[in-house]
Design a protein around this motif. Structure first.
Motif, PDB file in Angstrom:
ATOM      1  N   THR A   7      80.707 106.295  44.438  1.00  9.86           N
ATOM      2  CA  THR A   7      82.595 106.351  44.118  1.00  9.86           C
ATOM      3  C   THR A   7      83.361 106.124  45.160  1.00  9.86           C
ATOM      4  O   THR A   7      83.258 106.777  46.148  1.00  9.86           O
ATOM      5  CB  THR A   7      83.016 107.700  42.889  1.00  9.86           C
ATOM      6  OG1 THR A   7      83.143 108.904  43.855  1.00  9.86           O
ATOM      7  CG2 THR A   7      81.782 107.577  42.033  1.00  9.86           C
ATOM      8  N   GLN A 410      77.952 113.835  46.050  1.00 15.77           N
ATOM      9  CA  GLN A 410      78.567 113.025  44.921  1.00 15.77           C
ATOM     10  C   GLN A 410      77.879 113.727  43.483  1.00 15.77           C
ATOM     11  O   GLN A 410      78.349 113.828  42.973  1.00 15.77           O
ATOM     12  CB  GLN A 410      78.408 111.687  45.090  1.00 15.77           C
ATOM     13  CG  GLN A 410      78.982 111.260  43.742  1.00 15.77           C
ATOM     14  CD  GLN A 410      79.108 109.728  43.685  1.00 15.77           C
ATOM     15  OE1 GLN A 410      79.602 108.886  44.820  1.00 15.77           O
ATOM     16  NE2 GLN A 410      78.399 108.720  43.228  1.00 15.77           N
ATOM     17  N   LYS A 411      76.645 113.796  44.121  1.00 13.37           N
ATOM     18  CA  LYS A 411      75.882 114.750  43.060  1.00 13.37           C
ATOM     19  C   LYS A 411      76.151 115.855  43.023  1.00 13.37           C
ATOM     20  O   LYS A 411      76.583 116.754  41.390  1.00 13.37           O
ATOM     21  CB  LYS A 411      74.918 114.501  42.961  1.00 13.37           C
ATOM     22  CG  LYS A 411      73.650 115.065  42.047  1.00 13.37           C
ATOM     23  CD  LYS A 411      71.980 115.224  42.334  1.00 13.37           C
ATOM     24  CE  LYS A 411      71.546 115.029  40.736  1.00 13.37           C
ATOM     25  NZ  LYS A 411      70.067 114.443  41.120  1.00 13.37           N
ATOM     26  N   GLU A 414      79.335 116.365  40.895  1.00 10.14           N
ATOM     27  CA  GLU A 414      79.396 115.768  39.630  1.00 10.14           C
ATOM     28  C   GLU A 414      78.822 117.242  38.691  1.00 10.14           C
ATOM     29  O   GLU A 414      79.101 117.388  38.120  1.00 10.14           O
ATOM     30  CB  GLU A 414      79.263 114.808  39.783  1.00 10.14           C
ATOM     31  CG  GLU A 414      78.746 113.547  40.077  1.00 10.14           C
ATOM     32  CD  GLU A 414      77.906 112.635  39.627  1.00 10.14           C
ATOM     33  OE1 GLU A 414      76.629 112.757  39.483  1.00 10.14           O
ATOM     34  OE2 GLU A 414      78.909 110.893  40.381  1.00 10.14           O
ATOM     35  N   ARG A 417      81.508 119.620  38.770  1.00 10.53           N
ATOM     36  CA  ARG A 417      82.104 119.027  37.150  1.00 10.53           C
ATOM     37  C   ARG A 417      81.506 119.450  36.440  1.00 10.53           C
ATOM     38  O   ARG A 417      82.382 119.876  35.423  1.00 10.53           O
ATOM     39  CB  ARG A 417      83.044 117.687  37.623  1.00 10.53           C
ATOM     40  CG  ARG A 417      83.923 117.790  38.493  1.00 10.53           C
ATOM     41  CD  ARG A 417      84.579 116.342  38.412  1.00 10.53           C
ATOM     42  NE  ARG A 417      83.819 115.170  38.383  1.00 10.53           N
ATOM     43  CZ  ARG A 417      83.334 114.770  39.428  1.00 10.53           C
ATOM     44  NH1 ARG A 417      83.816 115.157  40.814  1.00 10.53           N
ATOM     45  NH2 ARG A 417      82.735 113.764  39.818  1.00 10.53           N
TER      46      ARG A 417
END
Length: 417
Positions: A7, A410-411, A414, A417
């Motif tokens: 992203t 990034q994972k 995620e 969140r």
């Protein structure tokens, strides 16, 4: 057309991290430039030619390509002699060959840097089963625990006896949580050992350390050292192999252990390995620098996320290993699996903890590598035991390490969140 799954937020964070560590990356490049000159000078000194890449077979007598490569290693490592062979299958095998080469029944091996790698435990003490360990040959072993991550010199001096034939130093922390020892620290160790045990042979396990600094242990007082070609010195091209370097008389003893008494280094065919060995050693300073820059990026990125990493991105480095500690075994396993997912080989498999020969606990091994077990390629592994620390090392290219770590971060974000 390929589109990156990273992203804009992840890419912006990566750019910020790179700006944060740019001076440390520059320092790595400066050392690589020095080491590249060092290697090139040895190639020129020993007049490397096309015919040095020619294979030998059978007994391998008069293999000039093999012998010249060993002269090059000795020159670069500041050693009197060196054996570099594909018949040495791993770093553990190189260390075993070195120890059995110089120790005799009644002698003692003493490690002063604490308990060594798990994989060495079977070498020194095979347990109840006779597997040909040092213990089985009447060679005793002990280690001196560190005090506050430093050598306990008082305990060392008290423990040494006339039987203490070899004093072992493990440069890299391995699966321990202590800092790795720099070449400057090893130089100080050698000086102290000469004072309290002038009769002892100083042996250094140099795995993961080659070309990280501008000098090696044999240049600062070590009598003997050993390492693996599918780690730093193979440059990612060697498919197998190990080396032993040091004083000529000691290396000769190791050579007779490697083959057979009376044969020594004279035998041992090179088959089709020499081209990779020469080119890999030439590439090693650059490849090691790529891995180091990746480790620095990894440390800074994961610390930004609040994780415990060692060494710090600003720390002086002497090996490739970067550790990160997790709160649970599940977190550690998930991180290693994400590294595997972003590997060039076997990315579609998920590693799980399993028994590994030489280790006391189950080990998870994320290693999607071109060469099985290669630690100069990006891997993440560790024994499943508190404090659940994964050990990240290697990376043929900085870009691969950066991408894999960004993907993992990034994972993780995620999932939070």
């Amino acid at each position: 057309m390929y589109t990156s799954h990273l992203t804009p937020q992840t890419l912006a964070l990566a750019k910020e991290i790179e700006e944060q560590v740019k001076d440390y990356h520059t320092a790595v490049d400066d050392r690589a430039f020095f080491n590249q000159q060092k290697v090139l000078a040895a190639f020129r000194k020993h007049q490397v030619s096309d015919y040095h890449f020619n294979p030998s077979n059978g007994y391998g007598y008069d293999d000039e390509g093999r012998d010249n490569l060993e002269r090059i290693y000795a020159t670069v490592f500041g050693a009197e002699a060196c054996i570099v062979r594909q018949q040495i299958i791993s770093g553990t095998h190189a260390i075993s060959t070195a120890l059995f080469g110089v120790l005799r029944p009644g002698d003692e091996l003493m490690y002063i840097t604490g308990k060594p790698y798990d994989s060495l435990h079977s070498i020194v003490d095979g347990g109840d089963k006779d597997i040909g360990s040092l213990k089985d040959f009447g060679i005793s072993y002990r280690h001196i625990d560190l005090q506050d991550d430093a050598i306990d010199w008082q305990a060392v001096a008290q423990a040494i006896t006339p039987r203490t034939k070899v004093i072992g130093i493990q440069r890299s922390k391995g699966y321990a949580l202590r800092p790795s020892f720099t070449v400057a620290q090893i130089a100080e160790m050698c000086e102290r050992i000469r004072e309290i045990a002038p009769h002892a042979i100083i042996f250094v396990d140099n795995c993961y350390g080659e070309f990280v600094e501008i000098m090696e242990p044999t240049e600062v007082g070590a009598d003997l050292m050993a390492g693996s070609l599918i780690k730093n010195p193979g440059g990612g091209l060697a498919k197998i192999g190990g080396y032993i370097a040091g004083k000529a008389a000691l290396v000769e003893r190791c050579a007779h252990r490697m083959t057979a008494p009376g044969l020594g280094a004279e035998a041992g065919a090179s088959l089709n390995t020499l081209g990779d060995f020469y080119q890999g050693f030439f590439m090693a300073p650059h490849t090691v620098a790529q891995a180091l820059k990746g480790a620095i990026f990894t440390s800074a990125m994961l610390e930004r996320l609040g994780m415990t990493t060692a060494p710090h991105y600003s720390a002086v480095r002497t090996d490739l290993i970067q550790s990160v500690s997790f709160q649970t075994a599940e977190q550690m396993i998930a991180f290693c699996q994400e590294i595997q997912t972003n590997s060039p080989v076997n990315a579609h498999y998920a590693p799980v903890p399993a028994y590994m020969p030489g280790y006391e606990d189950d080990v998870i091994m994320a290693a999607g590598t071109f060469v099985q077990g290669s630690s100069i390629e990006l891997t993440a592994d560790g024994p499943i035991r508190p404090p659940y620390t994964a050990f990240i090392q290697g990376g043929l290219t900085y870009e691969h390490v950066k991408f894999a770590i960004c993907s993992a971060v990034q994972k993780m974000n995620e999932e939070v969140r």
